[in-house]
Design an enzyme around this catalytic site. Sequence first.
Site, mmCIF file in Angstrom:
data_model
loop_
_atom_site.group_PDB
_atom_site.id
_atom_site.type_symbol
_atom_site.label_atom_id
_atom_site.label_comp_id
_atom_site.label_asym_id
_atom_site.label_seq_id
_atom_site.Cartn_x
_atom_site.Cartn_y
_atom_site.Cartn_z
ATOM 1 N N SER A 100 0.847 -1.192 0.000
ATOM 2 C CA SER A 100 0.000 0.000 0.000
ATOM 3 C C SER A 100 0.891 1.254 0.000
ATOM 4 O O SER A 100 1.864 1.301 -0.758
ATOM 5 C CB SER A 100 -0.948 -0.074 1.205
ATOM 6 O OG SER A 100 -2.024 0.806 1.041
ATOM 7 N N ASP A 216 -9.621 -4.624 -5.429
ATOM 8 C CA ASP A 216 -8.902 -3.986 -4.326
ATOM 9 C C ASP A 216 -9.819 -3.133 -3.448
ATOM 10 O O ASP A 216 -9.806 -3.241 -2.231
ATOM 11 C CB ASP A 216 -7.764 -3.134 -4.897
ATOM 12 C CG ASP A 216 -6.875 -2.586 -3.818
ATOM 13 O OD1 ASP A 216 -5.861 -3.233 -3.507
ATOM 14 O OD2 ASP A 216 -7.200 -1.527 -3.249
ATOM 15 N N HIS A 271 -8.337 -4.926 -0.634
ATOM 16 C CA HIS A 271 -7.087 -4.257 -0.256
ATOM 17 C C HIS A 271 -6.489 -4.791 1.042
ATOM 18 O O HIS A 271 -5.278 -4.982 1.133
ATOM 19 C CB HIS A 271 -7.311 -2.749 -0.136
ATOM 20 C CG HIS A 271 -6.035 -1.987 -0.004
ATOM 21 N ND1 HIS A 271 -5.095 -1.932 -1.022
ATOM 22 C CD2 HIS A 271 -5.508 -1.281 1.025
ATOM 23 C CE1 HIS A 271 -4.066 -1.212 -0.625
ATOM 24 N NE2 HIS A 271 -4.281 -0.806 0.606
#
Length: 290
Positions: A100, A216, A271
């Site tokens: 990330s 995601d 995610h």
Amino acid sequence: MIKKYNLINFLILNLANLIYCKLPYRPVVIIHGVLTGSESMELISSRIQEMHPGTQVYNTPRYAGWNSLEPMWHQVEQIGEDVMAIAAAYPEGIHLLGYSQGGLVARAILQRYPEHNVRTFISLSSPQAGQFGTKFLRLFFPDLVCETAYELFYSRVGQLSSVGNYWNDPYEQKLYMKYSKFLPFVNNEAKSLNTTLFKAALTKLNKMVLIGGPDDGVITPWQSSQFGYYNNNATVVDMREREIYQTDAIGLKTLDNEKKLTIHTVAQIPHFMWHKNISIVDKYILPYLD
Ligand SMILES: *[C@@H]1O[C@H](CO)[C@@H](O)[C@H](O)[C@H]1NC(C)=O
Ligand SMILES: *[C@@H]1O[C@H](CO)[C@@H](O)[C@H](O)[C@H]1NC(C)=O
Ligand SMILES: *[C@@H]1O[C@H](CO)[C@@H](O)[C@H](O)[C@H]1NC(C)=O
């Protein structure tokens, strides 16, 4: 007792490596995502050590929790110093993985410290081309909406936050170029004295791996994890159709031509699961760590 066991284990492993003429695995540095810390990266860390015994893994504790919202350049500088200290101890090279926001911090570290000896860089669902979605921030800033977030982020104060530094509003590109102190520079959209170095620092990699996927839900557009982004009419354009690639601004085309750029698109991974899924580690991360 535990120490002694570890030592014996270590000796046996290294003896085995010697007998089979196998080089030890290179160390891996791991950088966590926004609003979390090193504990969130434990699964990846322990899986690497389990499958590649003897690997030194450095899972950075820096900029955890709220501190992860500090400006990107601060984080790049600080964590970068650690990375370079580790690199200095391993002349054979190291690997760098970021998840990330951590993947963007990691990539900028390579560019800020072009003398690095990182061989493989792995970006695990990171907003490499920027972010235009507020979902992950809603918990903390409930009133933030995409359409007007630029008013906050494209200001002097807004640039004091990491998110502001890579906020990339496709409708407000003039303000983005005017205010953003980070992303336009590391993506060589804004020219600086360091433009040439920034590119050289990436093209010297042995491998760049970009992992992301359509489910995601946080990285917006998800293609940003692979340097795709909105064009100026808000249509998502893949990396290879974008200027950053076609002009080889940061060396993506060079890496691609030399077969050093690998892109993995994996569906059905939200995610917050990329770094919690052993099969992702096994299939898309471990094969690149030697
Ligand atoms: C260029 O990089 C150096 C060191 O890496 C840094 O001190 C300087 O601020 C950078 N300049 C620009 C314009 O990015
Ligand atoms: C938006 O961009 C896409 C891709 O470049 C193009 O195909 C499309 O015609 C554009 N739409 C408008 C309304 O300009
Ligand atoms: C883990 O990732 C694989 C894809 O590599 C996917 O098929 C599987 O459903 C995921 N598992 C979990 C628990 O998310």
